[in-house]
Design a protein around this motif. Structure first.
Motif, PDB file in Angstrom:
ATOM      1  N   VAL A  65       1.041  -1.372  -0.032  1.00  0.00           N
ATOM      2  CA  VAL A  65      -0.033   0.044  -0.007  1.00  0.00           C
ATOM      3  C   VAL A  65       0.882   1.357   0.052  1.00  0.00           C
ATOM      4  CG1 VAL A  65      -2.082  -0.971   0.982  1.00  0.00           C
ATOM      5  CG2 VAL A  65      -0.402   0.105   2.485  1.00  0.00           C
ATOM      6  N   GLU A  66       2.066   1.086   0.316  1.00  0.00           N
ATOM      7  CA  GLU A  66       2.896   2.337   0.579  1.00  0.00           C
ATOM      8  C   GLU A  66       3.618   2.454  -0.888  1.00  0.00           C
ATOM      9  OE1 GLU A  66       5.433   2.513   3.715  1.00  0.00           O
ATOM     10  OE2 GLU A  66       3.681   2.186   5.159  1.00  0.00           O
ATOM     11  N   SER A  67       3.620   1.700  -1.905  1.00  0.00           N
ATOM     12  CA  SER A  67       4.401   1.591  -2.998  1.00  0.00           C
ATOM     13  C   SER A  67       3.422   2.246  -4.117  1.00  0.00           C
ATOM     14  CB  SER A  67       4.453   0.125  -3.684  1.00  0.00           C
ATOM     15  OG  SER A  67       5.561  -0.393  -2.869  1.00  0.00           O
ATOM     16  N   LEU A  68       4.165   2.991  -5.146  1.00  0.00           N
ATOM     17  CA  LEU A  68       3.607   3.553  -6.283  1.00  0.00           C
ATOM     18  C   LEU A  68       4.023   3.260  -7.726  1.00  0.00           C
ATOM     19  CD1 LEU A  68       4.678   7.369  -4.875  1.00  0.00           C
ATOM     20  CD2 LEU A  68       2.246   6.151  -4.647  1.00  0.00           C
ATOM     21  N   ALA A  69       3.107   3.301  -8.498  1.00  0.00           N
ATOM     22  CA  ALA A  69       3.434   3.094  -9.853  1.00  0.00           C
ATOM     23  C   ALA A  69       4.651   3.359 -10.195  1.00  0.00           C
ATOM     24  CB  ALA A  69       2.489   3.139 -10.972  1.00  0.00           C
ATOM     25  N   GLY A  70       5.806   2.762 -10.999  1.00  0.00           N
ATOM     26  CA  GLY A  70       6.829   3.216 -11.314  1.00  0.00           C
ATOM     27  C   GLY A  70       8.190   2.845 -10.444  1.00  0.00           C
ATOM     28  N   ASP A  71       7.788   2.683  -9.139  1.00  0.00           N
ATOM     29  CA  ASP A  71       8.780   2.138  -8.234  1.00  0.00           C
ATOM     30  C   ASP A  71       9.498   1.081  -8.700  1.00  0.00           C
ATOM     31  OD1 ASP A  71       8.124   4.412  -6.424  1.00  0.00           O
ATOM     32  OD2 ASP A  71       7.139   3.265  -4.977  1.00  0.00           O
ATOM     33  N   VAL A  72      10.783   0.748  -8.329  1.00  0.00           N
ATOM     34  CA  VAL A  72      11.513  -0.347  -8.740  1.00  0.00           C
ATOM     35  C   VAL A  72      11.784  -0.997  -7.451  1.00  0.00           C
ATOM     36  CG1 VAL A  72      13.349  -1.378  -9.787  1.00  0.00           C
ATOM     37  CG2 VAL A  72      12.289   0.673 -10.956  1.00  0.00           C
ATOM     38  N   MET A  73      11.192  -2.477  -7.348  1.00  0.00           N
ATOM     39  CA  MET A  73      11.611  -3.175  -6.301  1.00  0.00           C
ATOM     40  C   MET A  73      12.348  -4.652  -6.568  1.00  0.00           C
ATOM     41  SD  MET A  73       8.184  -5.099  -5.389  1.00  0.00           S
ATOM     42  CE  MET A  73       7.584  -6.619  -5.966  1.00  0.00           C
ATOM     43  N   LEU A  74      12.964  -4.955  -5.328  1.00  0.00           N
ATOM     44  CA  LEU A  74      13.819  -6.018  -5.667  1.00  0.00           C
ATOM     45  C   LEU A  74      13.145  -7.361  -5.133  1.00  0.00           C
ATOM     46  CD1 LEU A  74      16.673  -6.921  -6.741  1.00  0.00           C
ATOM     47  CD2 LEU A  74      17.509  -6.836  -4.473  1.00  0.00           C
ATOM     48  N   LEU A  75      12.961  -8.209  -5.827  1.00  0.00           N
ATOM     49  CA  LEU A  75      12.137  -9.348  -5.222  1.00  0.00           C
ATOM     50  C   LEU A  75      12.848 -10.912  -5.747  1.00  0.00           C
ATOM     51  CD1 LEU A  75       9.795 -10.605  -3.885  1.00  0.00           C
ATOM     52  CD2 LEU A  75       8.551 -10.692  -5.938  1.00  0.00           C
ATOM     53  N   GLY A  76      13.422 -11.455  -4.968  1.00  0.00           N
ATOM     54  CA  GLY A  76      14.501 -12.606  -5.150  1.00  0.00           C
ATOM     55  C   GLY A  76      15.729 -11.897  -5.738  1.00  0.00           C
ATOM     56  N   ASN A  77      16.272 -12.046  -6.930  1.00  0.00           N
ATOM     57  CA  ASN A  77      17.519 -11.594  -7.363  1.00  0.00           C
ATOM     58  C   ASN A  77      17.078 -10.858  -8.719  1.00  0.00           C
ATOM     59  OD1 ASN A  77      16.959 -13.550  -8.996  1.00  0.00           O
ATOM     60  ND2 ASN A  77      19.065 -14.375  -9.206  1.00  0.00           N
ATOM     61  N   ASN A  78      15.810 -10.566  -8.782  1.00  0.00           N
ATOM     62  CA  ASN A  78      15.262  -9.637 -10.124  1.00  0.00           C
ATOM     63  C   ASN A  78      14.750  -8.439  -9.766  1.00  0.00           C
ATOM     64  OD1 ASN A  78      16.089 -11.640 -11.832  1.00  0.00           O
ATOM     65  ND2 ASN A  78      14.232 -12.680 -11.450  1.00  0.00           N
ATOM     66  N   SER A  79      14.998  -7.416 -10.253  1.00  0.00           N
ATOM     67  CA  SER A  79      14.223  -6.142  -9.904  1.00  0.00           C
ATOM     68  C   SER A  79      12.940  -5.923 -10.947  1.00  0.00           C
ATOM     69  CB  SER A  79      15.190  -4.813 -10.232  1.00  0.00           C
ATOM     70  OG  SER A  79      15.615  -4.823 -11.700  1.00  0.00           O
ATOM     71  N   TRP A  80      11.738  -5.174 -10.276  1.00  0.00           N
ATOM     72  CA  TRP A  80      10.495  -5.370 -10.988  1.00  0.00           C
ATOM     73  C   TRP A  80      10.011  -3.911 -10.942  1.00  0.00           C
ATOM     74  CZ3 TRP A  80       9.163  -9.515 -13.472  1.00  0.00           C
ATOM     75  CH2 TRP A  80       9.778 -10.800 -13.274  1.00  0.00           C
ATOM     76  N   ARG A  81       9.404  -3.277 -12.059  1.00  0.00           N
ATOM     77  CA  ARG A  81       9.030  -2.273 -11.648  1.00  0.00           C
ATOM     78  C   ARG A  81       7.396  -2.256 -11.318  1.00  0.00           C
ATOM     79  NH1 ARG A  81      11.273  -0.349 -15.167  1.00  0.00           N
ATOM     80  NH2 ARG A  81      12.409   1.301 -14.588  1.00  0.00           N
ATOM     81  N   ILE A  82       7.052  -1.412 -10.439  1.00  0.00           N
ATOM     82  CA  ILE A  82       5.377  -1.748 -10.224  1.00  0.00           C
ATOM     83  C   ILE A  82       4.749  -0.965 -11.155  1.00  0.00           C
ATOM     84  CG2 ILE A  82       3.818  -1.104  -8.252  1.00  0.00           C
ATOM     85  CD1 ILE A  82       5.887  -1.312  -6.426  1.00  0.00           C
ATOM     86  N   ARG A  83       3.736  -1.752 -11.741  1.00  0.00           N
ATOM     87  CA  ARG A  83       2.826  -0.986 -12.537  1.00  0.00           C
ATOM     88  C   ARG A  83       1.606  -0.525 -11.848  1.00  0.00           C
ATOM     89  NH1 ARG A  83       1.978  -4.735 -17.809  1.00  0.00           N
ATOM     90  NH2 ARG A  83       0.995  -2.843 -18.541  1.00  0.00           N
ATOM     91  N   ARG A  84       1.023  -1.466 -10.937  1.00  0.00           N
ATOM     92  CA  ARG A  84      -0.300  -0.851 -10.118  1.00  0.00           C
ATOM     93  C   ARG A  84      -0.318  -1.906  -9.065  1.00  0.00           C
ATOM     94  NH1 ARG A  84      -5.977  -1.574 -13.320  1.00  0.00           N
ATOM     95  NH2 ARG A  84      -5.873  -3.429 -12.456  1.00  0.00           N
ATOM     96  N   VAL A  85      -0.827  -1.088  -8.127  1.00  0.00           N
ATOM     97  CA  VAL A  85      -1.277  -1.850  -6.691  1.00  0.00           C
ATOM     98  C   VAL A  85      -2.707  -2.105  -6.599  1.00  0.00           C
ATOM     99  CG1 VAL A  85      -1.371  -1.957  -4.237  1.00  0.00           C
ATOM    100  CG2 VAL A  85       0.720  -0.997  -5.811  1.00  0.00           C
TER     101      VAL A  85
END
Length: 129
Positions: free
Chosen positions: A45-65
């Motif tokens: 809920v604190e993440s915004l679209a466009g933020d990049v997060m690390l999950l496992g050993n890959n980085s992912w760009r958040i599109r939508r929550v």
């Protein structure tokens, strides 16, 4: 003598407690629609679209929550922009932080001297004034 306040029995029965219920949000890779993991509700809920997060050993760009899920796309190795964690211990005090900083200042010159010294030589640590 100790006695209860008026209405305290009703409050005790109707109050569910102080620990909030947190859930996990599914992290879904788009456009494939594959679930790649989960994140904590607070993180989601604190993440915004466009933020990049690390999950496992890959980085992912958040599109939508959305409710219960975080839709992401491959961030092509971009550095994470979302530092988020929850500590399980009290934070470090200012006093301890100052001591750690002093220790680091003392150690850096020692490693520099030792790296130039012959193998097996121990460089003395001189006390700070």
């Amino acid at each position: 003598m100790c006695c209860a306040r008026g209405g305290s029995a009703a409050r005790a029965i109707t109050s569910g407690g102080a620990i909030p219920e947190n859930s996990l949000y599914s992290v879904i890779a788009q456009p494939e629609g594959i679930t790649i993991g989960t994140v904590d509700e607070d993180f989601a809920v604190e993440s915004l679209a466009g933020d990049v997060m690390l999950l496992g050993n890959n980085s992912w760009r958040i599109r939508r929550v959305t409710s219960g899920s975080v839709l992401v796309e491959d961030a092509q190795g971009a550095a994470p922009s979302v530092p988020f964690w929850r500590g399980e211990a009290p934070a470090r005090t200012d006093e301890l932080s100052a001591h750690v900083a002093d220790l680091r200042e003392q150690i850096v010159p020692v490693f520099r001297v030792r790296s130039r010294a012959p193998r097996g030589t121990i460089a003395p640590i001189s006390p700070r004034p």
